[in-house]
Design a protein around this motif. Sequence first.
Motif, PDB file in Angstrom:
ATOM      1  N   GLY A  91     -47.408  66.036  80.059  1.00 35.36           N
ATOM      2  CA  GLY A  91     -48.184  65.292  80.522  1.00 35.36           C
ATOM      3  C   GLY A  91     -48.159  65.099  81.836  1.00 35.36           C
ATOM      4  O   GLY A  91     -49.015  65.012  82.755  1.00 35.36           O
ATOM      5  N   ALA A 238     -52.031  57.547  71.888  1.00 37.82           N
ATOM      6  CA  ALA A 238     -53.071  58.526  72.322  1.00 37.82           C
ATOM      7  C   ALA A 238     -54.023  59.064  71.459  1.00 37.82           C
ATOM      8  O   ALA A 238     -53.698  59.609  70.090  1.00 37.82           O
ATOM      9  N   ALA A 240     -55.784  62.474  70.785  1.00 42.18           N
ATOM     10  CA  ALA A 240     -55.392  63.818  71.100  1.00 42.18           C
ATOM     11  C   ALA A 240     -56.621  64.815  70.602  1.00 42.18           C
ATOM     12  O   ALA A 240     -56.906  65.872  71.092  1.00 42.18           O
ATOM     13  N   TYR A 317     -49.826  56.662  83.648  1.00 50.26           N
ATOM     14  CA  TYR A 317     -49.939  57.462  82.372  1.00 50.26           C
ATOM     15  C   TYR A 317     -49.725  56.440  81.366  1.00 50.26           C
ATOM     16  O   TYR A 317     -49.028  55.681  81.496  1.00 50.26           O
ATOM     17  N   CYS A 319     -50.007  57.103  77.524  1.00 47.80           N
ATOM     18  CA  CYS A 319     -50.053  57.537  76.076  1.00 47.80           C
ATOM     19  C   CYS A 319     -49.557  56.496  75.296  1.00 47.80           C
ATOM     20  O   CYS A 319     -50.181  56.548  74.150  1.00 47.80           O
ATOM     21  N   LEU A 344     -55.246  57.035  77.806  1.00 42.34           N
ATOM     22  CA  LEU A 344     -55.096  58.293  77.045  1.00 42.34           C
ATOM     23  C   LEU A 344     -55.710  57.720  75.379  1.00 42.34           C
ATOM     24  O   LEU A 344     -55.883  58.655  74.588  1.00 42.34           O
ATOM     25  N   THR A 345     -56.084  56.498  75.227  1.00 34.45           N
ATOM     26  CA  THR A 345     -56.468  56.134  73.854  1.00 34.45           C
ATOM     27  C   THR A 345     -58.002  56.046  74.004  1.00 34.45           C
ATOM     28  O   THR A 345     -58.882  56.561  72.981  1.00 34.45           O
ATOM     29  N   GLY A 349     -56.607  61.750  75.153  1.00 30.30           N
ATOM     30  CA  GLY A 349     -55.474  62.524  75.877  1.00 30.30           C
ATOM     31  C   GLY A 349     -55.533  63.771  75.460  1.00 30.30           C
ATOM     32  O   GLY A 349     -55.158  64.488  74.290  1.00 30.30           O
ATOM     33  N   TYR A 354     -54.312  65.092  80.726  1.00 29.60           N
ATOM     34  CA  TYR A 354     -55.169  63.760  81.027  1.00 29.60           C
ATOM     35  C   TYR A 354     -54.939  63.512  82.513  1.00 29.60           C
ATOM     36  O   TYR A 354     -55.967  63.089  82.928  1.00 29.60           O
ATOM     37  N   SER A 355     -53.827  63.675  83.179  1.00 24.36           N
ATOM     38  CA  SER A 355     -53.808  63.455  84.583  1.00 24.36           C
ATOM     39  C   SER A 355     -54.606  64.082  85.527  1.00 24.36           C
ATOM     40  O   SER A 355     -54.967  63.996  86.513  1.00 24.36           O
TER      41      SER A 355
END
Length: 495
Positions: A91, A238, A240, A317, A319, A344-345, A349, A354-355
């Motif tokens: 990440g 997170a 995904a 961040y 996660c 991320l939730t 994510g 994500y970033s």
Amino acid sequence: MSARDVVIIGVGQLRNNRERDLAQAAEPLDLIERAARASADDAGIGADHLARVDAVAAVQIVSWSYADDAKAVADRLGATGARCVTSGSGGHQPVEMLTRLAEQVAAGDADLALLCGGEAQSSLELFQRAEADIPWSREPGGPGKFSREVGGTERMWDLGLVGPIRIYPLFENRLRYELGQSFAQAQQWSARMYSEFSAVAARNDAAWHPTPRTPDEIATVGPKNRMICFPYPLLMNATAKVDQAAAILVASAEEADRLGVPESKRIHLWSAAADRDCEDVLERPAFGASAGMAKALDQALDGAELAAGDVDVLDLYSCFPVVPKLAALHLKVTDRALSATGGLTSFGGAHNNYSSHALVAVTRELRRTGGTGLVYANGEYVTRHSVVVLSGRARPEGFVSAAATGEPETVTVLDDYTGEAVVETFTVEYDREANPARGYVVASLSGGRRTGVRVSKKDTYTLGELVREDTEPIGRRGRITESGGRRTFALEGSA
């Protein structure tokens, strides 16, 4: 001579197929192309200018494999002369790749560069469940890149202590203990923070779950929010399975002038830094802090000649709750908004990417409000750390960056130890019937040594004691025994 001024001139992002309709499914490369064209439109230069990009950095795509992610994007955009690089996993990679691009631009080795990434995990799984043919570009390697590249050592794999859901709780539980918090206090902090993130996500046009949630919804364990690995229920993990993409267009100030990009669109890159902790989580000196995170944050702020209190917009961040907690504690900003993106939730994510969306969000916010922003990106298991400081103002010194120096500190781990031990941290994984299924204990030994060990599913006493909410299991004594080649830990009092 100062480095050249490096500016973000355009950003684009999207969410696709939230409705989970096969007819709307699109492969990651299609989503990235759309995001890249949106970034050019955002800059006001038109998508045809993307063919002039000198460098393309693609964040590694996980949900579908291409022979070369970055080259596939460059070919789609007509940037056939661009230098192309595809990141590794983690990440931290969006900020790491942005740093590499900014270094090239600052040094005069590139004038116009593109950072991009995207995933289509949700649609991919939709095709798989329907047992339908997947009409996406096929290149050597086939779909999916999950492997041991996601991090971890042979010791961790042998123990089964791999996967974010099992490892991040080790940090959360130890941090709670070191802060002197009760289980309820720590969970309330996590739930309140993630509730605030969900409200941010609700305002983000690319969020996967744009619905605000209350702290009670997030903290309360139930059929729709089952415990995954103690102490984190589903809504603290997170998300995904998303279809999202983002792109960031970077240029020198001179190139921005030539392209006619107005000052109001330009966000200046001031500084960046990267550092790391040791790869083997069991060898970390501490679970209630991260030396690599602290160094990366400090170096980025020092490079920008700022204190944490000078930063107007943050995206840390997220996660799992412990990551923004650790960063916020180090920066002493626990009373601040910690995400401009939504986390991320709630936001989603998108594996490694994500970033990239955080960079989009912070850029947009700085355009709107001015000031400075900081994006912290975390890779693997609080292992890789990348930070960038951005501003609506130019900096006379131009862009500066700092890389990790020196080897991370480690402690001695004994893999075959049996005998007395003390719980240093732990987690318990639950099955889908909401029962404790397996436990993992990191145990302190004499002389500052440590070992990692599992708890047998049959040891209901130890599993039950570890997940009690009214007592603290960290610091309790137990014994490690070996049978049939497998070591297990049992608390004192276990039959």
